[in-house]
Design an enzyme around this catalytic site. Sequence first.
Site, PDB file in Angstrom:
ATOM      1  N   ASP A  78     -29.964 -54.938  30.358  1.00 57.72           N
ATOM      2  CA  ASP A  78     -28.592 -55.435  31.211  1.00 57.72           C
ATOM      3  C   ASP A  78     -28.201 -54.903  31.362  1.00 57.72           C
ATOM      4  OD1 ASP A  78     -28.539 -55.087  28.267  1.00 57.72           O
ATOM      5  OD2 ASP A  78     -26.767 -55.807  28.585  1.00 57.72           O
ATOM      6  N   GLU A 145     -27.758 -56.164  25.714  1.00 53.77           N
ATOM      7  CA  GLU A 145     -27.138 -54.227  25.111  1.00 53.77           C
ATOM      8  C   GLU A 145     -25.527 -54.457  25.399  1.00 53.77           C
ATOM      9  OE1 GLU A 145     -25.300 -49.992  24.564  1.00 53.77           O
ATOM     10  OE2 GLU A 145     -25.682 -51.556  26.600  1.00 53.77           O
TER      11      GLU A 145
END
Length: 486
Positions: A78, A145
């Site tokens: 991400d 994350e």
Amino acid sequence: MAALGALYPQPLWQWFAQICAIPHPSKHEQALSQHIQAWARGLGLNVLEDKVGNLIIKKPATAGMENRKAVVIQAHLDMVPQKNADKVHDFTKDPIDAYIDGDWVTANGTTLGADNGIGMASALAILGSSEIKHGPLEVLLTIDEEAGMTGAFGLQPGILQAEILINTDSEQEGEIYMGCAGGVDAEFSVPLNWQTVPANSAAVTLSLSGLKGGHSGVNIHLGRGNANKLLARFLVTEARELQLQLSDLSGGSLRNAIPREATVTLCLPAAKLDLLQQKLQRFEQLVQQELAVVEPAIKLSMSDAAMPTQVMADASQQALLNLLHACPNGVMRMSDDVPGVTETSLNMGVISTEGDKVQVLCLIRSLIDSGREHVETMLASLAELAGAEVSFSGAYPGWKPEPDSPVMKIVNDTYQDIYQKQPVIMVIHAGLECGLFKKPYPEMDMVSIGPTIRYPHGPDEMVNIETVGQYWQLLLAVLERIPVKA
């Protein structure tokens, strides 16, 4: 985007261009994950998506390297979705408009996603190569994350077989990371009572913008302005004299990004509009002087607003503004053990008005548990004084430094051999996933490296092209030097 693929090293930059083309903000990584999975299966690699969505790809050793220790190269799927206020961009649908700007690659009005897209691209480039020498290889790409470390929390024991993990989420060439801060989310809930709008009122919106923002770990020590704190400072100072009555307050968008913008819609006696404008201009000049070096583009503006149906009751508003103004923010303490590194910090990241409450999201980071716990108790005390509630969630551990780490020595020695200079061995105040990986894999030897990335978590994010090549050379050389299995 085509120009990126011509940069050195080409396989890495070609992958990064693909990553930029596929939307992948936190919570929306599936399209990118599926693209990578289809590609890896096409190469005949072993591909696994675990139950939380992490992607694990395994590749056999190259000829002659079969007896080496297995290595995990780790990155996260991400990226942080941040954009300038005037930029039209849907991070769930639109590609990142990346371009070359001199010695750097950056994006047009949005975050670039070099954090951690460069690391991800390096891992995929290695998987796709038939020429790079390495032992048994595993690539771990975690989800979410940036918004909660869901992937790292959900990683199960037994999936990875490697003894060594190389995290690629560091952001300064020439620095090797052997530890990081832990953290916890703090959420205030401030109750509101409402009252009717007095007669002869005018409604306006005040906006504070132009701040740099940035990563609440990497950039917290730079003294940048926090839009939420600055707007609260103006309101708490002027609310009584101007008879300001708030109807909506918002600022920031991520608890781990320093807020760049904040807005408030409020009512006041129409006769005081000119005085409000004067005070707003004086406050703008004041903060421009205070923050001239770090925030040269700060701006405060006022515009007409639709008349709200209700405004905050006086007691509720005063309690809210007192809490926002009194809440600590920024560096709480510098480390004694690691000179120049922040030990404990707090970022007031997001303010939102929702129904009968205002929510305030903060992120506490600390290299030591006691530092984090100290700030937690400060916020609990503040909430009690303000008649609010505060909850703590998503706590993740720091990554405890291991000075005798074998892989750290390999990376250190390899760097010196390549560049004829000593790298800096560091502990980073940002949160890396390594601390969470230690729970299912307590014996795994870990290190973190990466290229130079400036202003992550903000629209000014950029990555230095030369250092991407240096990071790549170091990574490949380290893979060649991984020792044989005991």
